[in-house]
Design a protein around this motif. Sequence first.
Motif, PDB file in Angstrom:
ATOM      1  N   ASP A 285       0.820  -1.239   0.162  1.00 43.33           N
ATOM      2  CA  ASP A 285       0.181  -0.028   0.086  1.00 43.33           C
ATOM      3  C   ASP A 285       0.865   1.432   0.254  1.00 43.33           C
ATOM      4  O   ASP A 285       2.006   1.158  -0.067  1.00 43.33           O
ATOM      5  N   PRO A 286       0.231   2.512  -0.068  1.00 41.48           N
ATOM      6  CA  PRO A 286       1.141   3.485  -0.303  1.00 41.48           C
ATOM      7  C   PRO A 286       2.194   3.757   0.843  1.00 41.48           C
ATOM      8  O   PRO A 286       3.297   4.249   0.627  1.00 41.48           O
ATOM      9  N   ASP A 287       1.917   3.329   2.188  1.00 44.96           N
ATOM     10  CA  ASP A 287       2.853   3.629   3.078  1.00 44.96           C
ATOM     11  C   ASP A 287       3.759   2.247   3.569  1.00 44.96           C
ATOM     12  O   ASP A 287       4.580   2.312   4.355  1.00 44.96           O
ATOM     13  N   HIS A 288       3.542   0.952   2.650  1.00 38.73           N
ATOM     14  CA  HIS A 288       4.190  -0.172   2.827  1.00 38.73           C
ATOM     15  C   HIS A 288       4.590  -0.626   1.602  1.00 38.73           C
ATOM     16  O   HIS A 288       3.874  -1.846   1.102  1.00 38.73           O
ATOM     17  N   GLN A 289       5.295  -0.049   1.107  1.00 34.49           N
ATOM     18  CA  GLN A 289       5.659  -0.554  -0.477  1.00 34.49           C
ATOM     19  C   GLN A 289       6.683  -1.669  -0.535  1.00 34.49           C
ATOM     20  O   GLN A 289       6.806  -2.192  -1.531  1.00 34.49           O
ATOM     21  N   ILE A 503      -6.135   3.115   8.333  1.00 30.42           N
ATOM     22  CA  ILE A 503      -6.558   3.444   7.269  1.00 30.42           C
ATOM     23  C   ILE A 503      -7.644   4.331   7.248  1.00 30.42           C
ATOM     24  O   ILE A 503      -7.766   5.443   6.202  1.00 30.42           O
ATOM     25  N   GLN A 504      -8.663   4.261   8.195  1.00 27.01           N
ATOM     26  CA  GLN A 504      -9.705   5.296   7.872  1.00 27.01           C
ATOM     27  C   GLN A 504      -9.235   6.564   8.368  1.00 27.01           C
ATOM     28  O   GLN A 504     -10.076   7.665   7.941  1.00 27.01           O
ATOM     29  N   ASN A 505      -8.267   6.888   9.299  1.00 27.74           N
ATOM     30  CA  ASN A 505      -7.913   7.909   9.903  1.00 27.74           C
ATOM     31  C   ASN A 505      -6.887   8.739   8.754  1.00 27.74           C
ATOM     32  O   ASN A 505      -6.391   9.827   8.883  1.00 27.74           O
ATOM     33  N   HIS A 506      -6.247   7.804   7.929  1.00 27.13           N
ATOM     34  CA  HIS A 506      -5.300   8.419   6.849  1.00 27.13           C
ATOM     35  C   HIS A 506      -5.669   7.888   5.714  1.00 27.13           C
ATOM     36  O   HIS A 506      -5.070   7.082   5.191  1.00 27.13           O
ATOM     37  N   ASP A 507      -6.440   8.742   4.622  1.00 29.68           N
ATOM     38  CA  ASP A 507      -6.716   8.241   3.546  1.00 29.68           C
ATOM     39  C   ASP A 507      -5.615   8.543   2.641  1.00 29.68           C
ATOM     40  O   ASP A 507      -5.484   9.609   1.878  1.00 29.68           O
ATOM     41  N   LYS A 515       4.845   9.643  -5.409  1.00 29.18           N
ATOM     42  CA  LYS A 515       4.756  10.146  -3.815  1.00 29.18           C
ATOM     43  C   LYS A 515       3.331   9.932  -3.499  1.00 29.18           C
ATOM     44  O   LYS A 515       2.577   9.372  -3.923  1.00 29.18           O
ATOM     45  N   VAL A 516       3.375   9.877  -2.008  1.00 31.07           N
ATOM     46  CA  VAL A 516       2.210   9.660  -1.116  1.00 31.07           C
ATOM     47  C   VAL A 516       1.560  10.800  -0.843  1.00 31.07           C
ATOM     48  O   VAL A 516       2.023  11.815  -0.336  1.00 31.07           O
ATOM     49  N   TYR A 517       0.058  11.079  -1.062  1.00 36.68           N
ATOM     50  CA  TYR A 517      -0.691  11.959  -0.665  1.00 36.68           C
ATOM     51  C   TYR A 517      -1.800  11.464   0.162  1.00 36.68           C
ATOM     52  O   TYR A 517      -2.284  10.310  -0.007  1.00 36.68           O
ATOM     53  N   ASP A 518      -2.300  12.549   0.893  1.00 34.17           N
ATOM     54  CA  ASP A 518      -3.762  12.350   1.204  1.00 34.17           C
ATOM     55  C   ASP A 518      -4.635  12.304   0.412  1.00 34.17           C
ATOM     56  O   ASP A 518      -4.445  13.234  -0.709  1.00 34.17           O
ATOM     57  N   TYR A 519      -5.823  11.709  -0.039  1.00 38.24           N
ATOM     58  CA  TYR A 519      -6.517  11.548  -1.141  1.00 38.24           C
ATOM     59  C   TYR A 519      -7.132  13.021  -1.379  1.00 38.24           C
ATOM     60  O   TYR A 519      -7.134  13.354  -2.664  1.00 38.24           O
TER      61      TYR A 519
END
Length: 525
Positions: A285-289, A503-507, A515-519
């Motif tokens: 996932d975006p934070d665990h590539q 995941i619910q708290n950090h979309d 790069k990783v962004y908040d949706y």
Amino acid sequence: MFRNVLRNILSRNVLFIICVSVIFGFINFYVAGHDANVAVSVSKEFLLSLLMPFLTSLGCFLSPIFVPFFLLFALFDFYLAYKYGLVTKSMLQAIMGTNTHQAISMVSSVSILMPIVLLLVIVGMVVLTWKCVRFRPVVLLVTGVGVTVALHAGWKHSHRSNVERQNNNIAEMAANLRIFLPGVVGDFVYMTGLGMSDDNRPAIPHTQTDPAIIGTAEGRRKNIILVIGESAFADRHTTYGYTAQNTTPAMKTMADKGRICVVRQAHSAANMTRVAVPMLVSFYDPDHQGALYAEKNLVELARDNGYRTFWIASQPGRGEYSRTFGYVSEFSDYVTRQDYNNATSHVNWRDESLLPVMKEKFADPVSQKFFVIHLMGSHESYSDDRTEEDIRALPDADSYDQSLHRTDRILQQIITMADKELGDYTLVYISDHGEIVGQGHGIQYGGYDQYKVPVYILDRDRHYCDMAEGMRNNYGYYTSLMTKYLILDMMGYDIDPEYIKNIQNHDRVLHSDGKVYDYKSIPRR
């Protein structure tokens, strides 16, 4: 004396060198300014721009080969930078991973005359170069030194900053070298590395299980079907309120009758297939590539808990762009793709070719089965993703809407076969990402259309429909990252609630620039 110097300056050869060098130099600086994840360096950009005068000084045998090639590549790179805002690694991976059919299809979607025009341009450039160039040793030496200095500096920096990857594949080395070679040359080096790489690592079973799993029970659903669509934009589905055309008549009827549930306000966690699909079938996932190659994926976990696993795909699974999900597919007990284990299956890029295989495998007598069905869906060119039946059904619709109608038919056929052969099953359909209709996806400043995806769930007691609704995040969205947890629960795995809450708290989404962004904060112009 002065007249001779002036005549020399105005000679056809010198004017040609000046013209192509200025064009290449401008493009190189423009692309360098729009290259994602590249270290900006004006001095390197200038030195790398000397590549064109270097090539024009090679003489009438070599210059007509290299000058047109690099100039056309530069123009192509300029087009990418201009149209998409940024030239990204993912974009270049997508281009190099495009199979022959997709490449021809996308070119012909621009104009059927495009291949002819392109051929005439190439021939014209070769002839013009042959007539205008001649061997110039002084220019060759001076510009060659400049280009060599830039290449050496880039290599030295990339080697120093990438010690832990020095023994990895050539594509990784080229990707890191691109960081220090801004512009056209860096992109060419990276794409060459992709072409030379064969990153088809074997599917060796993993031993590590993601810590999100805290327990295992007997499978909660006997048969599980995950259908992964391609480039389906939710807002063009009738089930999501689209009224211009009836693009999803079968799903709309099933939804109206309560046979399926429609998960609204759903979005993918990436806008490109290469990264979006692995997020559905692994803990990537975006934070665990790093999880894709380090931990057990859903196919392995299904096998661990007594399911026979099947991966049936019209999309390929080799090459830099598609290897991420091709890698996962090869953990299955049975896998067939257009490029793998296909001697008897006869699967190709058309989704209809999957239906006979599905019918056969649905009838497998084992008690518990997990299917991943990966469709070609509505990938450009849309006109290839429809049939005469869809055109007749929606004669006034554009080709994209007709392609969605075709996927709706495919889904209906899958459900009909599953009803007959499986009986007891749960099905989830989700597209890998959305689509900016007429433009594509993976576009840096393309906005949210390329993220909005349709999600359908067919479940006997609607338990997983309710679970999906309960997984919405703080903004009210259902993110595709939750899909894996739905599937794992069906398989009998217990998930730590804290992982769901996180995941619910950090979309979070992984955008096309890597790069990783908040949706809610993806890049916009």
